[in-house]
Design an enzyme around this catalytic site. Structure first.
Site, PDB file in Angstrom:
ATOM      1  N   LEU A  35     -33.339 -12.876   5.643  1.00 40.96           N
ATOM      2  CA  LEU A  35     -34.676 -12.437   5.228  1.00 40.96           C
ATOM      3  C   LEU A  35     -34.795 -10.915   5.351  1.00 40.96           C
ATOM      4  O   LEU A  35     -35.047 -10.221   4.398  1.00 40.96           O
ATOM      5  CB  LEU A  35     -35.708 -13.180   6.080  1.00 40.96           C
ATOM      6  CG  LEU A  35     -37.096 -13.296   5.503  1.00 40.96           C
ATOM      7  CD1 LEU A  35     -37.847 -14.489   6.034  1.00 40.96           C
ATOM      8  CD2 LEU A  35     -37.915 -12.046   5.704  1.00 40.96           C
ATOM      9  N   HIS A  36     -34.623 -10.418   6.546  1.00 35.57           N
ATOM     10  CA  HIS A  36     -34.475  -8.989   6.847  1.00 35.57           C
ATOM     11  C   HIS A  36     -35.684  -8.083   6.645  1.00 35.57           C
ATOM     12  O   HIS A  36     -35.785  -7.040   7.268  1.00 35.57           O
ATOM     13  CB  HIS A  36     -33.257  -8.382   6.152  1.00 35.57           C
ATOM     14  CG  HIS A  36     -31.983  -9.122   6.399  1.00 35.57           C
ATOM     15  ND1 HIS A  36     -31.777  -9.906   7.506  1.00 35.57           N
ATOM     16  CD2 HIS A  36     -30.836  -9.208   5.685  1.00 35.57           C
ATOM     17  CE1 HIS A  36     -30.567 -10.443   7.459  1.00 35.57           C
ATOM     18  NE2 HIS A  36     -29.981 -10.050   6.374  1.00 35.57           N
ATOM     19  N   CYS A  85     -18.083  -9.137  -2.304  1.00 34.01           N
ATOM     20  CA  CYS A  85     -19.375  -9.801  -2.535  1.00 34.01           C
ATOM     21  C   CYS A  85     -20.118  -9.037  -3.619  1.00 34.01           C
ATOM     22  O   CYS A  85     -20.026  -7.809  -3.704  1.00 34.01           O
ATOM     23  CB  CYS A  85     -20.202  -9.791  -1.242  1.00 34.01           C
ATOM     24  SG  CYS A  85     -21.741 -10.736  -1.368  1.00 34.01           S
ATOM     25  N   CYS A 121     -24.435  -4.082   4.669  1.00 32.04           N
ATOM     26  CA  CYS A 121     -23.300  -4.990   4.884  1.00 32.04           C
ATOM     27  C   CYS A 121     -21.985  -4.361   4.447  1.00 32.04           C
ATOM     28  O   CYS A 121     -21.849  -3.879   3.325  1.00 32.04           O
ATOM     29  CB  CYS A 121     -23.542  -6.293   4.130  1.00 32.04           C
ATOM     30  SG  CYS A 121     -22.189  -7.455   4.321  1.00 32.04           S
ATOM     31  N   ASN A 130     -25.279  -4.321  13.339  1.00 32.08           N
ATOM     32  CA  ASN A 130     -23.933  -3.946  13.786  1.00 32.08           C
ATOM     33  C   ASN A 130     -23.439  -2.800  12.920  1.00 32.08           C
ATOM     34  O   ASN A 130     -23.398  -2.931  11.696  1.00 32.08           O
ATOM     35  CB  ASN A 130     -22.976  -5.128  13.626  1.00 32.08           C
ATOM     36  CG  ASN A 130     -23.301  -6.237  14.608  1.00 32.08           C
ATOM     37  OD1 ASN A 130     -23.468  -5.999  15.794  1.00 32.08           O
ATOM     38  ND2 ASN A 130     -23.403  -7.463  14.107  1.00 32.08           N
TER      39      ASN A 130
HETATM   40  N1  SAH Z   1     -24.123 -13.594   1.849  1.00 32.39           N
HETATM   41  C1  SAH Z   1     -24.601 -14.431   2.890  1.00 32.39           C
HETATM   42  C2  SAH Z   1     -23.640 -14.645   4.038  1.00 32.39           C
HETATM   43  C3  SAH Z   1     -22.896 -13.479   4.619  1.00 32.39           C
HETATM   44  S1  SAH Z   1     -23.590 -12.450   5.809  1.00 32.39           S
HETATM   45  C4  SAH Z   1     -25.946 -13.909   3.388  1.00 32.39           C
HETATM   46  O1  SAH Z   1     -26.384 -12.869   2.924  1.00 32.39           O
HETATM   47  O2  SAH Z   1     -26.594 -14.574   4.193  1.00 32.39           O
HETATM   48  C5  SAH Z   1     -24.004 -13.370   7.207  1.00 32.39           C
HETATM   49  C6  SAH Z   1     -25.139 -12.701   7.992  1.00 32.39           C
HETATM   50  O3  SAH Z   1     -24.734 -11.426   8.519  1.00 32.39           O
HETATM   51  C7  SAH Z   1     -26.325 -12.427   7.103  1.00 32.39           C
HETATM   52  O4  SAH Z   1     -27.542 -12.733   7.704  1.00 32.39           O
HETATM   53  C8  SAH Z   1     -26.196 -10.944   6.885  1.00 32.39           C
HETATM   54  O5  SAH Z   1     -27.383 -10.415   6.447  1.00 32.39           O
HETATM   55  C9  SAH Z   1     -25.724 -10.485   8.233  1.00 32.39           C
HETATM   56  N2  SAH Z   1     -25.182  -9.113   8.243  1.00 32.39           N
HETATM   57  C10 SAH Z   1     -24.579  -8.468   7.235  1.00 32.39           C
HETATM   58  N3  SAH Z   1     -24.282  -7.200   7.587  1.00 32.39           N
HETATM   59  C11 SAH Z   1     -24.706  -7.034   8.865  1.00 32.39           C
HETATM   60  C12 SAH Z   1     -24.653  -5.945   9.808  1.00 32.39           C
HETATM   61  N4  SAH Z   1     -24.090  -4.781   9.499  1.00 32.39           N
HETATM   62  N5  SAH Z   1     -25.177  -6.140  11.043  1.00 32.39           N
HETATM   63  C13 SAH Z   1     -25.714  -7.334  11.366  1.00 32.39           C
HETATM   64  N6  SAH Z   1     -25.769  -8.399  10.534  1.00 32.39           N
HETATM   65  C14 SAH Z   1     -25.275  -8.260   9.286  1.00 32.39           C
END
Ligand code: SAH
Length: 344
Positions: free
Chosen positions: A219-220, A110, A117, A294
């Site tokens: 959003l986060h 990505c 992530c 996670n």
């Molecule tokens: N690129 C897209 C889709 C992939 S991630 C996006 O950003 O939405 C799908 C979801 O998992 C997103 O909300 C992402 O923020 C979340 N995500 C990514 N890493 C994570 C982690 N370590 N713990 C929890 N959620 C996570």
């Protein structure tokens, strides 16, 4: 190399038949056989023999190869697929009441580089083709038919696996068209969700080209500085602009926008964060999905305690926004959100 059959949406298929002076009605039969019956029954006898021969000679029907399958205690299934160029991607089947949601990848790696992530840590390798996206669906379905007979029902499709789906718009759009086609899998338009980090060029195309397909925005953090740290593209496409754009998109009666919010201990989990989040989303057609962070190898972020997570939700409840705390599925096999990284 022959083109893949699984790159063709319904109108492409009709066009190929017409251009080759073959009976256009074979399109419905072919789509039905590949995507609805999923090749369970032989049905080529219904189509003119010359159409069958034409496709067999000129198109490739191969699918991504299953490299490994991990089954979690909670029945989540994580597939590692090997692509033709040996890159690997992951796909996750998430169970609910003997049916499944399918979490698809849209890219190898990505480009968004989000700090929390695991996929982002791989960097960007390449976009997936439509046939590689559709292939994840067909292979997951075949696996269910073989290993969990009677449970081969994939009701929802979410683009929440590896990659930023709106950054690979053309291939994702065509895959959606294939999933939606009434001649084939006939997945309901409200049953497909595209999740985005807020990639504006793709968001603009989504609103015009695949309306009806659901949108989830990662959003986060409602605060610019924190969101910049978590999602670097926030610098280029700031949250305010993204939200203002989403607000203008006409939604159908049943449609909501999902806002995903990862909760990270001592970073974005305070009552102030919740209040600010509530303030910017109050009054919108919004669902909030709270995703406790996670963890994955090498990450410094931690998941907040349960009390803190519940407190966060209580604050949001005062804004009357429907909020769900998402339970991690499949985390014992690193299949939960953000744990997908094809290298391990
Ligand atoms: N690129 C897209 C889709 C992939 S991630 C996006 O950003 O939405 C799908 C979801 O998992 C997103 O909300 C992402 O923020 C979340 N995500 C990514 N890493 C994570 C982690 N370590 N713990 C929890 N959620 C996570």
């Amino acid at each position: 190399m022959k083109p893949s059959f699984y790159d063709l949406n319904y109108s492409d298929l009709e066009r190929v038949l017409n251009q080759n002076n073959l009976n256009g009605s074979a399109a419905a039969v072919l789509f039905n056989w590949h995507y609805k019956k999923k090749e369970k029954a032989q049905c080529y006898e219904n189509i003119a023999k010359d159409s069958v021969a034409f496709f067999q000679n000129n198109f490739d029907f191969s699918l991504p190869e299953i490299d490994t399958v991990h089954e979690s205690k909670d029945r989540t299934v994580k597939f590692l697929f090997k692509l033709k160029d040996s890159y690997k991607i992951e796909t996750v089947l998430i169970p609910f009441h003997n049916k499944y949601s399918l979490c698809l990848s849209s890219q190898v790696g990505c480009a968004m580089n989000c700090s929390f992530c695991f996929t982002g840590k791989q960097g960007f390798k390449r976009n997936l083709t439509t046939n590689e996206i559709v292939g994840q669906f067909l292979q997951a379905w075949r696996w269910l038919a073989k290993n969990r007979l009677g449970e081969e029902r994939i009701l929802n499709i979410v683009f929440m696996g590896q990659g930023e789906p709106l950054h690979n718009f053309d291939a994702v759009k065509k895959a959606c068209e294939i999933f939606l086609s009434q001649h084939g899998a006939s997945i309901g338009v409200q049953k497909i969700t595209i999740s985005t980090a807020g990639y504006m060029p793709g968001l603009k195309r989504w609103s015009q080209e695949i309306p009806g397909v659901n949108l989830a925005l990662s959003l986060h953090s409602p605060f610019a500085e924190k969101r910049n740290e978590l999602i670097p593209i926030n610098v280029k496409y700031p949250l305010g602009e993204v939200l203002a754009y989403i607000d203008k998109i006409p939604l159908n009666k049943k449609q909501f926008i999902t806002y995903e919010y990862i909760l990270i201990k001592d970073f974005n989990d305070s009552s102030d964060d919740a209040k600010q989040l509530g303030m910017i989303l109050a009054g919108k057609r919004a669902y909030i999905n709270l995703i406790p962070f996670n963890s994955f190898p090498g990450s410094d972020y931690k998941c907040p305690d349960v009390d803190k997570i519940e407190k966060f939700k209580e604050v949001l409840d005062t804004f009357k926004i429907p909020t769900l705390i998402r339970g991690a599925k499949g985390d014992d096999v690193l299949a939960a959100c953000g744990q997908l990284n094809s290298k391990i």
